[in-house]
Design a protein around this motif. Structure first.
Motif, mmCIF file in Angstrom:
data_model
loop_
_atom_site.group_PDB
_atom_site.id
_atom_site.type_symbol
_atom_site.label_atom_id
_atom_site.label_comp_id
_atom_site.label_asym_id
_atom_site.label_seq_id
_atom_site.Cartn_x
_atom_site.Cartn_y
_atom_site.Cartn_z
ATOM 1 N N TYR A 131 34.651 67.796 -34.121
ATOM 2 C CA TYR A 131 34.337 68.984 -34.916
ATOM 3 C C TYR A 131 35.540 69.914 -34.989
ATOM 4 O O TYR A 131 35.955 70.332 -36.078
ATOM 5 C CB TYR A 131 33.138 69.715 -34.316
ATOM 6 N N ILE A 174 37.534 70.727 -38.547
ATOM 7 C CA ILE A 174 37.480 72.082 -39.107
ATOM 8 C C ILE A 174 38.873 72.711 -39.134
ATOM 9 O O ILE A 174 39.250 73.390 -40.099
ATOM 10 C CB ILE A 174 36.502 72.960 -38.302
ATOM 11 N N LYS A 184 28.162 67.914 -38.097
ATOM 12 C CA LYS A 184 28.191 69.375 -38.109
ATOM 13 C C LYS A 184 29.399 69.875 -38.900
ATOM 14 O O LYS A 184 29.282 70.807 -39.708
ATOM 15 C CB LYS A 184 28.247 69.903 -36.675
ATOM 16 N N ALA A 185 30.546 69.238 -38.691
ATOM 17 C CA ALA A 185 31.764 69.625 -39.413
ATOM 18 C C ALA A 185 31.601 69.390 -40.915
ATOM 19 O O ALA A 185 31.978 70.238 -41.738
ATOM 20 C CB ALA A 185 32.965 68.849 -38.879
ATOM 21 N N LYS A 212 28.798 69.283 -42.705
ATOM 22 C CA LYS A 212 27.858 70.245 -43.266
ATOM 23 C C LYS A 212 28.486 71.629 -43.412
ATOM 24 O O LYS A 212 28.180 72.374 -44.355
ATOM 25 C CB LYS A 212 26.603 70.319 -42.395
ATOM 26 N N GLU A 213 29.365 71.972 -42.493
ATOM 27 C CA GLU A 213 30.041 73.277 -42.565
ATOM 28 C C GLU A 213 31.070 73.296 -43.698
ATOM 29 O O GLU A 213 31.172 74.271 -44.442
ATOM 30 C CB GLU A 213 30.716 73.580 -41.229
ATOM 31 N N ILE A 214 31.826 72.212 -43.836
ATOM 32 C CA ILE A 214 32.859 72.146 -44.867
ATOM 33 C C ILE A 214 32.260 72.231 -46.268
ATOM 34 O O ILE A 214 32.779 72.944 -47.132
ATOM 35 C CB ILE A 214 33.699 70.855 -44.713
ATOM 36 N N GLN A 235 29.802 73.731 -47.315
ATOM 37 C CA GLN A 235 29.300 75.065 -47.645
ATOM 38 C C GLN A 235 30.417 76.038 -47.992
ATOM 39 O O GLN A 235 30.151 77.178 -48.383
ATOM 40 C CB GLN A 235 28.475 75.626 -46.474
ATOM 41 N N ASP A 236 31.665 75.580 -47.874
ATOM 42 C CA ASP A 236 32.792 76.450 -48.209
ATOM 43 C C ASP A 236 32.700 76.861 -49.681
ATOM 44 O O ASP A 236 32.358 76.037 -50.536
ATOM 45 C CB ASP A 236 34.114 75.706 -47.956
#
Length: 270
Positions: free
Chosen positions: A191, A195, A224-225, A227-229, A231-232
């Motif tokens: 992660y 990120i 997790k990484a 899903k976060e990316i 959303q950028d």
């Protein structure tokens, strides 16, 4: 850490939730998915590159690999056979063909790859569009040397390999370039590292750039990484193909869209 039980549960969940291409409403997404997932579209380059893979799979020579570890300055040496590296670390033939077609479709002038390994995926990216330049980053000197020999035997002339810790080589490189068209992230599967590298790279992504993130279901941290990316705010379209994901930074796509797609050639054991 790789967790087979968790990955299997995610594979089943993905298969049950994913759509086929026929259910994709976005004309852009439908067109590009139809192109890259078309297994009937084949090229001579595939055969030549796969000959390199076959030779590697039969090569039992051991290498002392230097593992920098994601975000770590401590070096660890690990003995590993070239055959095992080709079996485990290299992208599958199916995924490599899809990378080739994605590059062929998007025609990136400047591409980078984080994680050269034996140079197999590098060759597919470079052959996908010979009019563009590819810079590939590899931490281990032994793998870098083998990759250079493999690319030379394939007469690939549009690739530069930079050797050393990504923590050192990537920031230097990014200070030398204005923008990037295509990125294949296949380096440290954590992660924090994923990120961190995305944070470094996104300032160089222009409108229309493409980012491919490999092994998004490698671990809970990698998912997790991912899903976060996606959303950028810069991301307008993401396509989850389970083994890897494709992200588009395209302003003409006005509504942010996230797709999970299973194609007809989907095989759980790939």
């Amino acid at each position: 850490m790789y967790n087979y039980r968790w990955r299997l549960s995610q594979l089943i969940k993905f298969y049950l939730q994913a759509d086929t291409i026929s259910k994709v409403h976005s004309p852009f997404a439908y067109k590009i998915l139809s192109y890259i997932l078309d297994e009937e579209r084949t090229y001579y380059d595939f055969r030549y590159i796969e000959e390199i893979r076959s030779l590697a799979l039969e090569n039992n020579r051991e290498l002392n690999l230097v593992d920098f570890g994601a975000g770590s300055t401590a070096l660890k040496e690990k003995q590993r056979k070239i055959s095992k590296i080709a079996e485990v670390a290299a992208s599958s033939p199916k995924q490599c063909r899809e990378l080739f077609r994605l590059v062929q479709y998007t025609k990136p002038s400047f591409s980078i790859e984080l994680g050269t390994s034996l140079g197999i995926s590098t060759a597919y990216i470079a052959k996908g569009y010979t009019g563009g330049k590819v810079v590939s980053f590899e931490g281990d000197p032994s793998l870098s040397k083998i990759a250079k020999l493999n690319l030379k035997s394939l007469q690939v002339k549009n690739v530069e390999i930079r050797t050393g810790s990504f923590e050192e080589t990537l920031p230097i490189f990014l200070g030398e370039v204005k923008s990037l068209d295509f990125i294949f992230m296949d380096g440290h599967h954590t992660y924090d590292a994923t990120i961190r590298y995305f944070g470094l790279l996104k300032s160089k992504l222009h409108d229309g750039a493409v980012l491919v993130v490999d092994d998004i279901y490698w671990s809970m941290d990698m998912l997790k990484a991912w899903k976060e990316i996606i959303q950028d705010p810069l991301v307008t379209l993401s396509i989850n193909l389970f083994y890897y994901g494709i992200i588009f930074f395209k302003k003409s796509i006005l509504e942010k869209t996230h797709l999970q797609i299973v194609d007809q050639a989907f095989k759980p054991w790939n």
